[in-house]
Design a protein around this motif. Structure first.
Motif, short mmCIF file in Angstrom:
data_model
loop_
_atom_site.label_atom_id
_atom_site.label_comp_id
_atom_site.label_asym_id
_atom_site.label_seq_id
_atom_site.Cartn_x
_atom_site.Cartn_y
_atom_site.Cartn_z
N PHE A 138 -30.29 24.31 24.49
CA PHE A 138 -29.61 25.49 23.97
C PHE A 138 -29.30 26.51 25.05
O PHE A 138 -28.40 27.33 24.88
CB PHE A 138 -30.45 26.12 22.84
CG PHE A 138 -30.07 25.62 21.49
CD1 PHE A 138 -29.39 26.43 20.60
CD2 PHE A 138 -30.36 24.33 21.10
CE1 PHE A 138 -29.03 25.96 19.35
CE2 PHE A 138 -30.01 23.85 19.87
CZ PHE A 138 -29.33 24.67 18.98
N ILE A 139 -30.04 26.50 26.16
CA ILE A 139 -29.67 27.37 27.28
C ILE A 139 -28.27 27.02 27.77
O ILE A 139 -27.47 27.88 28.15
CB ILE A 139 -30.69 27.24 28.43
CG1 ILE A 139 -31.99 27.95 28.06
CG2 ILE A 139 -30.14 27.84 29.72
CD1 ILE A 139 -31.90 29.45 27.99
N ILE A 140 -27.95 25.73 27.78
CA ILE A 140 -26.62 25.29 28.19
C ILE A 140 -25.57 25.64 27.14
O ILE A 140 -24.41 25.93 27.45
CB ILE A 140 -26.61 23.76 28.43
CG1 ILE A 140 -27.67 23.38 29.47
CG2 ILE A 140 -25.24 23.28 28.88
CD1 ILE A 140 -27.47 24.00 30.82
N LEU A 141 -25.97 25.68 25.86
CA LEU A 141 -25.02 25.85 24.77
C LEU A 141 -24.80 27.29 24.35
O LEU A 141 -23.72 27.65 23.90
CB LEU A 141 -25.48 25.05 23.54
CG LEU A 141 -25.45 23.53 23.63
CD1 LEU A 141 -26.15 22.93 22.43
CD2 LEU A 141 -24.02 23.02 23.72
N VAL A 142 -25.84 28.13 24.44
CA VAL A 142 -25.79 29.44 23.82
C VAL A 142 -24.69 30.30 24.42
O VAL A 142 -24.37 30.19 25.60
CB VAL A 142 -27.14 30.19 23.93
CG1 VAL A 142 -28.20 29.53 23.09
CG2 VAL A 142 -27.59 30.27 25.39
N PRO A 143 -24.11 31.19 23.60
CA PRO A 143 -22.96 31.99 24.05
C PRO A 143 -23.35 33.28 24.76
O PRO A 143 -22.63 34.27 24.67
CB PRO A 143 -22.25 32.30 22.73
CG PRO A 143 -23.37 32.41 21.74
CD PRO A 143 -24.40 31.39 22.17
N GLY A 144 -24.49 33.27 25.46
CA GLY A 144 -24.92 34.51 26.11
C GLY A 144 -23.96 34.99 27.17
O GLY A 144 -23.62 36.18 27.25
N SER A 145 -23.49 34.08 28.01
CA SER A 145 -22.56 34.48 29.07
C SER A 145 -21.24 34.96 28.49
O SER A 145 -20.57 35.83 29.07
CB SER A 145 -22.31 33.31 30.02
OG SER A 145 -21.75 32.20 29.33
N ASP A 162 -11.69 40.18 21.63
CA ASP A 162 -11.39 38.78 21.40
C ASP A 162 -12.53 37.89 21.90
O ASP A 162 -12.93 36.93 21.22
CB ASP A 162 -10.08 38.41 22.10
CG ASP A 162 -9.70 36.96 21.88
OD1 ASP A 162 -9.41 36.59 20.73
OD2 ASP A 162 -9.70 36.19 22.86
N THR A 163 -13.07 38.20 23.08
CA THR A 163 -14.18 37.42 23.61
C THR A 163 -15.43 37.58 22.76
O THR A 163 -16.16 36.62 22.52
CB THR A 163 -14.48 37.86 25.06
OG1 THR A 163 -13.29 37.80 25.83
CG2 THR A 163 -15.53 36.97 25.69
N ALA A 164 -15.69 38.80 22.27
CA ALA A 164 -16.84 39.03 21.40
C ALA A 164 -16.71 38.25 20.10
O ALA A 164 -17.69 37.68 19.59
CB ALA A 164 -16.98 40.53 21.11
N PHE A 165 -15.51 38.21 19.55
CA PHE A 165 -15.29 37.44 18.32
C PHE A 165 -15.54 35.95 18.57
O PHE A 165 -16.16 35.27 17.74
CB PHE A 165 -13.86 37.66 17.81
CG PHE A 165 -13.54 36.90 16.56
CD1 PHE A 165 -14.01 37.32 15.33
CD2 PHE A 165 -12.76 35.75 16.62
CE1 PHE A 165 -13.72 36.62 14.17
CE2 PHE A 165 -12.46 35.03 15.48
CZ PHE A 165 -12.94 35.47 14.24
N ASN A 166 -15.07 35.46 19.71
CA ASN A 166 -15.32 34.06 20.05
C ASN A 166 -16.82 33.79 20.20
O ASN A 166 -17.31 32.72 19.81
CB ASN A 166 -14.60 33.69 21.35
CG ASN A 166 -13.10 33.64 21.18
OD1 ASN A 166 -12.59 33.41 20.08
ND2 ASN A 166 -12.36 33.87 22.26
N ILE A 184 -19.24 35.28 18.58
CA ILE A 184 -19.82 35.22 17.24
C ILE A 184 -19.52 33.87 16.58
O ILE A 184 -20.40 33.25 15.96
CB ILE A 184 -19.28 36.38 16.38
CG1 ILE A 184 -19.76 37.72 16.95
CG2 ILE A 184 -19.73 36.23 14.93
CD1 ILE A 184 -19.15 38.93 16.27
N ILE A 185 -18.29 33.40 16.72
CA ILE A 185 -17.92 32.11 16.13
C ILE A 185 -18.73 30.98 16.76
O ILE A 185 -19.24 30.09 16.06
CB ILE A 185 -16.41 31.85 16.30
CG1 ILE A 185 -15.59 32.91 15.54
CG2 ILE A 185 -16.05 30.45 15.83
CD1 ILE A 185 -15.85 32.92 14.05
N ILE A 186 -18.89 31.02 18.09
CA ILE A 186 -19.68 29.99 18.76
C ILE A 186 -21.13 30.06 18.32
O ILE A 186 -21.78 29.03 18.07
CB ILE A 186 -19.57 30.15 20.29
CG1 ILE A 186 -18.14 29.85 20.75
CG2 ILE A 186 -20.55 29.24 21.01
CD1 ILE A 186 -17.89 30.13 22.22
#
Length: 436
Positions: free
Chosen positions: A372-379, A398-402, A404-406
């Motif tokens: 999940f470190i590789i997957l999470v949308p933290g960056s 737009d990036t913040a919305f993406n 949230i979706i991720i």
């Protein structure tokens, strides 16, 4: 005040051992055992929905009724027996310490008690030994692996050789700051995200002046990736999805505050760096050969073993989890879109973690956390705040919305895989005697 009295005062109420709390139940009593069990699990970052479910099962096995409410900063437990009045206890505790080895051993104790293979007295002794045990990997290895994982993540984020070198320098500096400065002062520890981001920005801009980087953003994110609260954000969404609204909201706001601290640190650090190391040279980003991604994955997996305090026998499983997270999510992104890639990646990592437990009793946290470190949308969330700071309102939103979706896609994949970030109960045959 006497020296003895001074030694008894804890640095933080949330870190105070329950044995030192006046009038608290003895650890060898059933209630005292359950209170210490819940505090240990909470300290290791167990999500609220999993914590409440597990403790309810333990209480039922011991003949107690239990109402448990867990939030990121405290736990409230009410015990009920037919002949006694309900007893309520409130524990002040902070969650988030990453130690997969201690988490796994604590879970084994809990399931041994549930399966009636261990008494609460034996469980209390085991919990005390686990708490006092030394980390599997020492501080020096941890600092080295901060550097190694930052360099590897810079390559995974498509950075060139200079970005990898800069990421390694930032990771080493952040590792020293976290493991030396963060352990000596609670105030410094609370400001760690901002301090680390500030230092990372200054170093990245300085290296850009001397080496001519293709991107100053990649080394910054790679250098502080371990501190980015992407996992916290994902757990928050999972708690909201499982109707743990108070805990999920608190964790969500907590991750937002960390993002804001990091953004502030980057803003100040970048301005100071540009003042100290002015540079107008724009260097194109030079990509490394494709085969270097395998080196980056191996180095990242090696670092996760140390940073998550996992035993070396789990190293092959961590490599497999990182590979699944990286390649499956990239395949999903190319085939469909980023949200679909995150969903497929989370589902695959979750199923693999479940399979690893069923085959070799590998704790699911061992595979889930690195994947999940590789997957999470933290960056992604970090990037959205930096865009807003640069007055790119549309791009930032737009990036913040993406993000949230991720994040929602990750949680959905995790829930559908029907596992959580904890080991499943073992059979009685596996737990015939107390753990050593």
């Amino acid at each position: 005040m006497s020296e003895k009295a001074t030694e008894q005062i804890p640095d933080s109420i949330s870190e105070r051992r329950l044995d030192k709390v006046p009038h608290f139940p003895n650890r060898h009593e059933p209630v005292g055992f359950m209170l210490r069990l819940v505090k240990a699990l909470h300290t290791y970052g167990v999500p609220s929905y999993e914590l409440e479910r597990l403790l309810t099962n333990v209480a039922e096995q011991l003949g107690y009724g239990l109402q448990c409410i867990a939030v990121p900063t405290s736990i409230t437990m009410t015990f009920m027996l037919e002949e006694d009045k309900p007893q309520t206890y409130v524990i002040r505790s902070n969650s988030g310490e990453v130690d997969v080895d201690k988490l796994s051993r604590t879970m084994d104790v809990a399931y041994a008690v549930i399966n009636d293979d261990m008494t609460t007295e034996e469980g209390a002794i085991q919990l005390n030994e686990i708490t006092k045990s030394k980390p599997v990997h020492n501080r020096y290895w941890t600092i080295i692996c901060f550097m190694l994982v930052s360099a590897s993540i810079a390559r995974i984020f498509n950075g060139g050789l200079l970005e990898v070198i800069t990421g390694a320098a930032i990771g080493l500096s952040v590792g020293l700051l976290v493991n030396i400065g963060g352990t000596r002062s609670e105030t410094v520890a609370n400001l760690m995200p901002a301090l680390a981001a500030f230092m990372a920005s200054v170093i990245s801009v300085g290296f850009n002046k001397w080496l001519g980087l293709g991107s100053t953003y990649i080394p910054i994110v790679a250098g502080i990736i371990i501190l980015v609260p992407g996992m916290m954000l994902t757990i928050a969404m999972a708690e909201l999805a499982t109707q743990n609204l108070v805990s999920g909201t608190a964790r969500l706001l907590g991750s937002a505050v960390i993002f804001i601290q990091m953004t502030f640190g980057v803003a100040i650090g970048t301005q100071l760096g540009n003042f100290l190391f002015p540079s107008t040279v724009i260097t194109p980003l030079t990509l490394l050969p494709t085969w270097t991604i395998w080196i980056a994955i191996f180095a990242t997996s090696f670092s996760f073993v140390v940073l998550f305090q996992t035993r070396w026998k789990s190293f092959p499983w961590i490599i497999a989890a990182v590979c699944i997270a990286y390649f499956v999510s990239r395949w999903g992104v190319k085939l469909m879109n980023p949200a679909s890639g995150a969903f497929i990646g989370a589902l695959s990592v979750g199923l693999f973690a479940n399979l690893a437990y069923r085959i070799k009793q590998v704790p699911t946290a061992t595979c889930l956390m690195p994947g999940f470190i590789i997957l999470v949308p933290g960056s992604v969330g970090f990037k959205s705040l930096t865009a807003l700071l640069d007055h790119d309102i549309i791009g930032g939103l737009d990036t913040a919305f993406n993000m949230i979706i991720i994040g929602i896609s990750l949680v959905t994949g995790l829930l559908i895989s029907s596992i959580a970030t904890l080991p499943k109960p073992k059979t009685k045959a596996k737990l015939g005697k107390p753990l050593s």
